[in-house]
Design a protein around this motif. Structure first.
Motif, short mmCIF file in Angstrom:
data_model
loop_
_atom_site.label_atom_id
_atom_site.label_comp_id
_atom_site.label_asym_id
_atom_site.label_seq_id
_atom_site.Cartn_x
_atom_site.Cartn_y
_atom_site.Cartn_z
N ALA A 74 2.53 -36.92 -29.97
CA ALA A 74 2.26 -37.23 -31.52
C ALA A 74 1.07 -36.63 -31.89
O ALA A 74 1.21 -35.96 -33.02
N PRO A 75 -0.16 -36.64 -31.13
CA PRO A 75 -1.22 -35.69 -31.95
C PRO A 75 -0.94 -34.29 -32.13
O PRO A 75 -1.46 -33.64 -32.69
N ARG A 76 0.15 -33.73 -31.28
CA ARG A 76 0.09 -32.25 -31.11
C ARG A 76 1.32 -31.91 -32.08
O ARG A 76 1.88 -30.75 -32.19
N ILE A 77 2.02 -32.85 -32.74
CA ILE A 77 3.23 -32.56 -33.44
C ILE A 77 3.27 -31.72 -34.43
O ILE A 77 3.97 -30.74 -34.81
N ALA A 78 1.91 -31.80 -35.26
CA ALA A 78 1.78 -30.82 -36.52
C ALA A 78 1.43 -29.62 -36.23
O ALA A 78 2.20 -28.41 -36.91
N VAL B 264 5.61 -33.62 -44.54
CA VAL B 264 4.60 -34.97 -44.73
C VAL B 264 3.97 -35.13 -43.45
O VAL B 264 2.78 -35.62 -43.55
N VAL B 265 4.52 -34.69 -42.20
CA VAL B 265 3.86 -34.60 -41.32
C VAL B 265 2.43 -33.82 -41.00
O VAL B 265 1.40 -34.00 -40.50
N ARG B 266 2.79 -32.57 -41.73
CA ARG B 266 1.71 -31.61 -41.94
C ARG B 266 0.50 -31.95 -42.82
O ARG B 266 -0.48 -31.58 -42.61
N LYS B 267 0.89 -32.47 -43.80
CA LYS B 267 -0.31 -32.91 -44.84
C LYS B 267 -0.69 -34.10 -44.86
O LYS B 267 -1.89 -34.42 -45.69
N THR B 268 -0.03 -35.09 -44.33
CA THR B 268 -0.80 -36.42 -44.27
C THR B 268 -1.03 -37.15 -42.96
O THR B 268 -0.45 -36.59 -41.86
N GLN B 269 -1.89 -38.14 -42.97
CA GLN B 269 -2.05 -38.45 -41.48
C GLN B 269 -1.59 -40.01 -41.69
O GLN B 269 -1.99 -40.88 -42.54
N PHE B 270 -0.72 -40.13 -40.70
CA PHE B 270 0.01 -41.50 -40.60
C PHE B 270 0.44 -41.71 -39.32
O PHE B 270 0.82 -40.82 -38.51
N VAL C 124 5.21 -40.26 -23.55
CA VAL C 124 5.69 -39.26 -23.90
C VAL C 124 5.31 -39.03 -25.58
O VAL C 124 4.68 -38.05 -25.98
N PHE C 125 5.45 -40.17 -26.21
CA PHE C 125 5.51 -40.03 -27.68
C PHE C 125 3.89 -40.14 -27.99
O PHE C 125 3.44 -39.44 -28.87
N ALA C 126 3.24 -40.93 -27.19
CA ALA C 126 1.62 -41.17 -27.30
C ALA C 126 1.10 -39.76 -26.98
O ALA C 126 -0.04 -39.59 -27.57
#
Length: 200
Positions: free
Chosen positions: A193-197, A27-33, A188-190
């Motif tokens: 988060a943009p780099r998680i994928a 889900v993280v790889r394919k969608t933006q949320f 840390v999450f902020a």
């Protein structure tokens, strides 16, 4: 029993939050949320379990002869403080896990150590060592557990910040650690988060 239920919520939510983002890799790889939805869903699920467990705990409390009091309503303050801290830790560990997979093992050990470093199974007054009592007084979860005991079980118990529990200085340090962890979790999450994928 009350403290075990409260700490169980913290331990369950944070432990399950560690691999939560990686567990939803597709889900993280394919969608933006908003990535925050993933650890928050874990925390809210554990919060629901906490509500059910508290009902059972309060039945036992009444059965063991503790009379209901208006201070029981303050339990919501305890739950709110615990919820905020749990959410911050969950954000922190879930954001770091995709990059540092050892976080899973480390947090399992740390949360177990934290269980014994928090007055869950014992009152702080039972600790004879001044050094050990000081360390426990700096634990940000300790005042939360102490408030729960004082408001629900016995109003005669010493309040957080009293001389018997380390004094106001230790309470201020514990509050500072609490606030610092919450800020660190959000930051840390902020940041991650943009780099998680990319890390998955």
């Amino acid at each position: 029993l009350l403290n075990i239920v409260l700490f169980g919520f913290f331990q369950e939510a944070t432990t399950m939050a560690v691999p939560s983002v990686v567990g939803h890799e597709g889900v993280v790889r394919k969608t933006q949320f908003p990535r925050l939805v993933i650890p928050l869903s874990i925390v809210f699920t554990s919060l629901f379990n906490l509500g059910l467990n508290l009902i059972v705990a309060f039945i036992f409390i009444v059965a063991f002869g503790v009379p209901p009091a208006w201070t029981w309503l303050l339990t919501f303050v305890v739950i709110l403080l615990l919820f905020i801290f749990t959410t911050a830790i969950s954000m922190l560990v879930s954001a770091l896990y995709p990059r540092f997979r050892d976080i899973g093992i480390i947090w399992t050990v740390l949360s177990t150590a934290l269980f014994y470093a928090t007055p869950v199974l014992y009152p702080p007054s039972a600790i004879n060592s001044h050094t050990l009592r000081t360390i426990i007084a700096l634990n940000p979860l300790a005042p939360i557990m102490e408030l729960a005991q004082r408001w629900v079980i016995d109003p005669r118990l010493p309040a957080p910040g009293s001389a018997a529990l380390g004094g106001p200085g230790h309470l201020l340090i514990a509050i500072a650690i609490y606030v610092g962890v919450c800020i660190a979790g959000v930051w840390v999450f902020a940041r991650e988060a943009p780099r998680i994928a990319e890390e998955l």
